[in-house]
Enzyme design. Structure first.
Site, mmCIF file in Angstrom:
data_model
loop_
_atom_site.group_PDB
_atom_site.id
_atom_site.type_symbol
_atom_site.label_atom_id
_atom_site.label_comp_id
_atom_site.label_asym_id
_atom_site.label_seq_id
_atom_site.Cartn_x
_atom_site.Cartn_y
_atom_site.Cartn_z
ATOM 1 N N GLY A 25 0.838 -1.187 0.000
ATOM 2 C CA GLY A 25 0.000 0.000 0.000
ATOM 3 C C GLY A 25 0.874 1.238 0.000
ATOM 4 O O GLY A 25 2.013 1.203 0.471
ATOM 5 N N GLN A 32 3.102 9.932 1.189
ATOM 6 C CA GLN A 32 4.380 9.213 1.286
ATOM 7 C C GLN A 32 5.301 9.515 0.106
ATOM 8 O O GLN A 32 6.486 9.188 0.145
ATOM 9 C CB GLN A 32 4.144 7.703 1.358
ATOM 10 N N CYS A 44 6.218 -0.202 7.580
ATOM 11 C CA CYS A 44 5.791 0.987 6.857
ATOM 12 C C CYS A 44 6.937 1.437 5.945
ATOM 13 O O CYS A 44 8.082 1.514 6.393
ATOM 14 C CB CYS A 44 5.451 2.092 7.854
ATOM 15 N N LEU A 45 6.631 1.734 4.689
ATOM 16 C CA LEU A 45 7.680 2.155 3.751
ATOM 17 C C LEU A 45 8.328 3.471 4.179
ATOM 18 O O LEU A 45 9.449 3.767 3.774
ATOM 19 C CB LEU A 45 7.105 2.301 2.337
ATOM 20 N N HIS A 73 -4.161 1.431 7.710
ATOM 21 C CA HIS A 73 -2.783 1.943 7.770
ATOM 22 C C HIS A 73 -2.622 3.140 6.817
ATOM 23 O O HIS A 73 -2.076 4.172 7.205
ATOM 24 C CB HIS A 73 -1.812 0.806 7.391
ATOM 25 N N GLU A 74 -3.135 2.998 5.596
ATOM 26 C CA GLU A 74 -2.997 4.088 4.615
ATOM 27 C C GLU A 74 -3.844 5.299 5.007
ATOM 28 O O GLU A 74 -3.434 6.444 4.828
ATOM 29 C CB GLU A 74 -3.369 3.617 3.201
ATOM 30 N N HIS A 91 -2.013 7.338 7.427
ATOM 31 C CA HIS A 91 -1.034 8.208 6.757
ATOM 32 C C HIS A 91 -1.671 9.529 6.338
ATOM 33 O O HIS A 91 -1.130 10.593 6.568
ATOM 34 C CB HIS A 91 -0.477 7.535 5.498
#
Ligand code: CO
Length: 182
Positions: free
Chosen positions: A45, A50, A92-93, A134-135, A138
């Site tokens: 995702g 991000q 997480c990226l 999660h997204e 963000h």
């Protein structure tokens, strides 16, 4: 198609509540780029902020675990119902190399727009439900480190500090570059 730079913890855009998408006219190439960036980074995702964009949209692809699941785009997504609770390790990226056990509602109902601007309502659970939450975090400026106890956060404090210092360096480098161009 292009792979963009993923911003890391310490970049202020990750702490911002993202703006609603109102203009849908030029989203196609941006979404292609988001997918390219996500696949390159081997994530499931990716939220717009991000990659430094203040827009309320994210993409998810969990087809590697469930081939019935196609890649998806969520624009202006809202959770309207949430129920139950589950704990699952999340990475997480934007916070590389860190995994934390995050507690979240197990079942959610979301309202969101697709690329055609149409609103849809849908229920989610399992990995997809978790990835959506999660997204969405963000896009509201929330990270997995905000979803764990201060004790859990302390265990990764050293790594977090390092990520933050490097991200802040990149932010100041970006602003210098911008000044030269102007
Ligand atoms: Co993330």
């Amino acid at each position: 198609m292009a792979v963009m730079d993923i911003v890391h913890y310490g970049d202020p855009i990750l702490r911002k509540k993202c703006a609603s998408v109102k203009d849908f006219s030029n989203l196609d190439s941006l979404i292609d780029d988001l997918y390219d960036t996500m696949y390159e980074a081997e994530g499931i995702g990716l939220a717009a902020n991000q990659v430094g964009l203040d827009l309320n949209l994210f993409v998810i692809d969990i087809s590697h675990t469930d081939e019935k699941e196609k890649p998806r785009i969520f624009i202006n997504c809202e959770i309207i119902v949430s129920e139950g609770q589950s704990v699952f390790p999340e990475g997480c990226l934007s916070i590389p190399e860190i995994t934390l056990d995050v507690t979240r509602p197990e079942f959610i109902t979301c309202k969101y727009q697709g690329l055609d601007k149409k609103w849809q309502e849908e229920e989610f659970s399992d990995l997809l439900g978790r990835a959506i939450q999660h997204e969405m975090d963000h896009l509201n400026g929330i990270l997995i480190i905000d979803r764990v106890s201060s004790l859990e956060k302390m265990k990764v404090n050293k790594e977090l500090k390092e990520i933050k210092i490097n991200a802040e360096k990149k932010v100041s480098k970006r602003s210098i570059e911008k000044r030269i161009i102007l």
